[in-house]
Each structure stands twice: as structure tokens, then as C-alpha cells.
Design a protein around this motif. Structure first.
Motif, short mmCIF file in Angstrom:
data_model
loop_
_atom_site.label_atom_id
_atom_site.label_comp_id
_atom_site.label_asym_id
_atom_site.label_seq_id
_atom_site.Cartn_x
_atom_site.Cartn_y
_atom_site.Cartn_z
N MET A 1 0.83 -1.19 0.00
CA MET A 1 0.00 0.00 0.00
C MET A 1 0.87 1.26 0.00
O MET A 1 0.47 2.28 -0.55
N LEU A 5 0.54 4.84 -2.16
CA LEU A 5 0.54 6.18 -1.56
C LEU A 5 1.67 7.03 -2.13
O LEU A 5 1.49 8.22 -2.41
N TRP A 87 -11.54 7.09 6.69
CA TRP A 87 -10.65 6.90 5.55
C TRP A 87 -10.30 5.41 5.40
O TRP A 87 -10.37 4.86 4.30
N ALA A 88 -9.91 4.79 6.51
CA ALA A 88 -9.52 3.38 6.45
C ALA A 88 -10.71 2.51 6.03
O ALA A 88 -10.55 1.57 5.23
N ARG A 90 -13.21 3.47 4.13
CA ARG A 90 -13.42 3.72 2.69
C ARG A 90 -12.44 2.89 1.87
O ARG A 90 -12.83 2.29 0.85
N ALA A 91 -11.18 2.88 2.27
CA ALA A 91 -10.17 2.09 1.55
C ALA A 91 -10.53 0.61 1.59
O ALA A 91 -10.43 -0.09 0.57
N TYR A 92 -10.97 0.13 2.74
CA TYR A 92 -11.32 -1.28 2.89
C TYR A 92 -12.49 -1.66 1.98
O TYR A 92 -12.47 -2.72 1.33
N LEU A 94 -13.30 -0.14 -0.81
CA LEU A 94 -12.80 -0.10 -2.18
C LEU A 94 -12.04 -1.37 -2.53
O LEU A 94 -12.23 -1.94 -3.61
N PHE A 95 -11.19 -1.83 -1.62
CA PHE A 95 -10.48 -3.09 -1.85
C PHE A 95 -11.48 -4.25 -1.92
O PHE A 95 -11.31 -5.18 -2.70
#
Length: 168
Positions: A1, A5, A87-88, A90-92, A94-95
Motif C-alpha cells: 500500500m 501512496l 478513511w480506512a 473507505r479504503a477497505y 474499495l479493496f
């Protein structure tokens, strides 16, 4: 990751977009963020209500919208911890979309980054990078990883339009 970034940081530097050297909330109009959080939350609720048990797309969309609403609300409240959590999340989600759809997240991300790095900055006018005269098309040098194809699609009005989709 971290590689992803670093790639986004490289793109932000190229576009003169914000880069923070330490964790912080994004600058915003807190009242506008609160209003938008409510609107997005309403969309999330509507998407979940409209989704059947087997409608993976609407259920996942509802989750993504709910996490976005939490991100906005955290900024509206000036709550850094809640913003970091949102944020975390949202990322999760998306993954999770990539997993649910069987997508190669790394291959797609790398290809989008490569293409984005050929864009021109227009942050002052429209707030994002734009495709310029030298923008590279989203296509891989490695056809086994990513192929761009033209397909025909029948629209409800019976017009035929060419669509380009990614085939993994």
C-alpha cells in the motif's frame, strides 16, 4: 500500500495538489461538509433500501456512500480520529469492491497512475487534472494483464455506441 501512496504523492506533486507531511483534517467549510454528509447518508440509505438480497452492486455502493458520509461528518465535526477511521473504512470497502469483482487492484492502479502522470494540471479552474494533448490512453504494455477493447452496446434508444472496457 505504501507504493500506491507514494505514487499518489508523486501525482499530487506534479499537479500541485495538497500534500500533508503530517496527519491532519482536510481544509473545508464545516457547515457545507455537514450538509453534504447528510445528503450522502440519505443516498446510502436509499441504495440499501433499493438493493435486493442478491444486488451486490447496490449493497456495496451503499457501504461506500455510508463511509463517505462518515468521512464528511468527521471533517464537519473536526474529529481527526473519526476521519482517520472513515478513511480506512473507505479504503477497505474499495479493496472489497476489487475482491468482489475479481479485479487486479495492483495492475489497475499501476495503469491508472501511469496514465494520470501524463495529464496536465488544471487545479485552479476545475479542481482536478485534465487530459491534455500528451495524455496517454489507459492501455497496458502487457496485454495479459490489461486489455482495452471496443465493444458495441445497444442503448434503450437503440443507438449503437462504442464503449471501451477493461478486460482482466
Amino acid at each position: 500500500m505504501q507504493d500506491a501512496l507514494d505514487s499518489v504523492r508523486q501525482f499530487h506533486a506534479r499537479m500541485d495538489a495538497p500534500i500533508s507531511l503530517s496527519p491532519t483534517l482536510l481544509a473545508c467549510d464545516r457547515n457545507a461538509a455537514a450538509v453534504l454528509a447528510e445528503l450522502v447518508s440519505t443516498l446510502a440509505t436509499g441504495a440499501m433500501a433499493a438493493a435486493s438480497k442478491d444486488d451486490v452492486l447496490l449493497r456495496r455502493t451503499s457501504m461506500a456512500l455510508e463511509e463517505l458520509a462518515e468521512w464528511l461528518a468527521a471533517h464537519a465535526q473536526g474529529d481527526f480520529v473519526a476521519a482517520a477511521d472513515a478513511w480506512a473504512d473507505r479504503a477497505y470497502v474499495l479493496f472489497g469492491d476489487a475482491v468482489a469483482a475479481g479485479l487486479s487492484a495492483t495492475g489497475l492502479f499501476d495503469e491508472v497512475h501511469r496514465s494520470n502522470m501524463t495529464k496536465e494540471s488544471d487545479l485552479l479552474r476545475i479542481g482536478k487534472a485534465i487530459k491534455g494533448s500528451t495524455t496517454s490512453r489507459l492501455i497496458s504494455d502487457k496485454p495479459s494483464r490489461l486489455i482495452l477493447r471496443n465493444l458495441r452496446h445497444n442503448r434503450p434508444d437503440q443507438q449503437k455506441v462504442s464503449m471501451k472496457i477493461l478486460v482482466i
